[in-house]
Design a protein around this motif. Sequence first.
Motif, PDB file in Angstrom:
ATOM      1  N   MET A  22      20.560 -52.805 -17.449  1.00  0.00           N
ATOM      2  CA  MET A  22      19.267 -52.217 -17.694  1.00  0.00           C
ATOM      3  C   MET A  22      18.541 -52.078 -16.349  1.00  0.00           C
ATOM      4  O   MET A  22      18.551 -52.988 -15.546  1.00  0.00           O
ATOM      5  N   THR A  23      17.921 -50.939 -16.119  1.00  0.00           N
ATOM      6  CA  THR A  23      17.205 -50.727 -14.867  1.00  0.00           C
ATOM      7  C   THR A  23      15.804 -50.198 -15.133  1.00  0.00           C
ATOM      8  O   THR A  23      15.504 -49.680 -16.202  1.00  0.00           O
ATOM      9  N   ASP A  24      14.947 -50.364 -14.149  1.00  0.00           N
ATOM     10  CA  ASP A  24      13.618 -49.781 -14.166  1.00  0.00           C
ATOM     11  C   ASP A  24      13.783 -48.328 -13.740  1.00  0.00           C
ATOM     12  O   ASP A  24      14.095 -48.056 -12.572  1.00  0.00           O
ATOM     13  N   THR A  25      13.618 -47.391 -14.661  1.00  0.00           N
ATOM     14  CA  THR A  25      13.839 -45.987 -14.348  1.00  0.00           C
ATOM     15  C   THR A  25      12.570 -45.174 -14.573  1.00  0.00           C
ATOM     16  O   THR A  25      11.665 -45.598 -15.283  1.00  0.00           O
ATOM     17  N   LEU A  26      12.566 -44.002 -13.994  1.00  0.00           N
ATOM     18  CA  LEU A  26      11.475 -43.063 -14.197  1.00  0.00           C
ATOM     19  C   LEU A  26      11.773 -42.274 -15.464  1.00  0.00           C
ATOM     20  O   LEU A  26      12.830 -41.653 -15.570  1.00  0.00           O
ATOM     21  N   PRO A  27      10.873 -42.313 -16.466  1.00  0.00           N
ATOM     22  CA  PRO A  27      11.145 -41.566 -17.691  1.00  0.00           C
ATOM     23  C   PRO A  27      11.207 -40.067 -17.416  1.00  0.00           C
ATOM     24  O   PRO A  27      10.555 -39.575 -16.490  1.00  0.00           O
ATOM     25  N   PRO A  28      11.989 -39.332 -18.197  1.00  0.00           N
ATOM     26  CA  PRO A  28      12.052 -37.874 -18.015  1.00  0.00           C
ATOM     27  C   PRO A  28      10.660 -37.253 -18.141  1.00  0.00           C
ATOM     28  O   PRO A  28       9.893 -37.602 -19.029  1.00  0.00           O
ATOM     29  N   GLY A  29      10.335 -36.372 -17.226  1.00  0.00           N
ATOM     30  CA  GLY A  29       9.049 -35.679 -17.242  1.00  0.00           C
ATOM     31  C   GLY A  29       7.886 -36.508 -16.726  1.00  0.00           C
ATOM     32  O   GLY A  29       6.739 -36.074 -16.784  1.00  0.00           O
ATOM     33  N   ALA A  30       8.160 -37.693 -16.207  1.00  0.00           N
ATOM     34  CA  ALA A  30       7.080 -38.577 -15.760  1.00  0.00           C
ATOM     35  C   ALA A  30       6.326 -38.004 -14.567  1.00  0.00           C
ATOM     36  O   ALA A  30       5.104 -38.130 -14.484  1.00  0.00           O
ATOM     37  N   ALA A  31       7.048 -37.377 -13.638  1.00  0.00           N
ATOM     38  CA  ALA A  31       6.380 -36.827 -12.448  1.00  0.00           C
ATOM     39  C   ALA A  31       5.353 -35.768 -12.857  1.00  0.00           C
ATOM     40  O   ALA A  31       4.226 -35.745 -12.343  1.00  0.00           O
ATOM     41  N   GLU A  32       5.720 -34.920 -13.810  1.00  0.00           N
ATOM     42  CA  GLU A  32       4.795 -33.891 -14.292  1.00  0.00           C
ATOM     43  C   GLU A  32       3.650 -34.520 -15.067  1.00  0.00           C
ATOM     44  O   GLU A  32       2.497 -34.103 -14.951  1.00  0.00           O
ATOM     45  N   ALA A  33       3.959 -35.543 -15.871  1.00  0.00           N
ATOM     46  CA  ALA A  33       2.928 -36.223 -16.656  1.00  0.00           C
ATOM     47  C   ALA A  33       1.902 -36.884 -15.738  1.00  0.00           C
ATOM     48  O   ALA A  33       0.703 -36.871 -16.032  1.00  0.00           O
ATOM     49  N   LEU A  34       2.364 -37.457 -14.634  1.00  0.00           N
ATOM     50  CA  LEU A  34       1.441 -38.094 -13.688  1.00  0.00           C
ATOM     51  C   LEU A  34       0.453 -37.083 -13.109  1.00  0.00           C
ATOM     52  O   LEU A  34      -0.714 -37.401 -12.891  1.00  0.00           O
TER      53      LEU A  34
END
Length: 116
Positions: free
Chosen positions: A1-13
């Motif tokens: 298990m890793t700490d990942t960036l959820p899909p679309g997170a950059a746009e959501a931010l």
Amino acid sequence: MTDTLPPGAAEALDQLPARERKVLETLAASSGVGTTGAAGPDADPETPVSRLLAAGLLVRVNANTVRLPRPVRDVMRGAAPREFPLTAPLLPEVDQAAVDEAATVQGWTLYGRCVS
């Protein structure tokens, strides 16, 4: 298990309302962990913390604690997101007999150099 960036997170931010962005900025400027009454699964879904949890931009630690994932913090700072394992990697098994044998040989070699 890793700490990942959820899909679309950059746009959501980029499209976060001011109250939600303020929560993330506060966590990013501190340890990345915060306490709140809005972290529980039964909390009001309209709070900024609940919306950030639903979007995957925060991680629920327990009913009163949230954590800002490092990849989200990286993107907030304009850096490329890195992934961080949440568990230690599995290590290969050690052939203890081979280690003991090599250590014994090295010990006798050193002993031989000292007494000669």
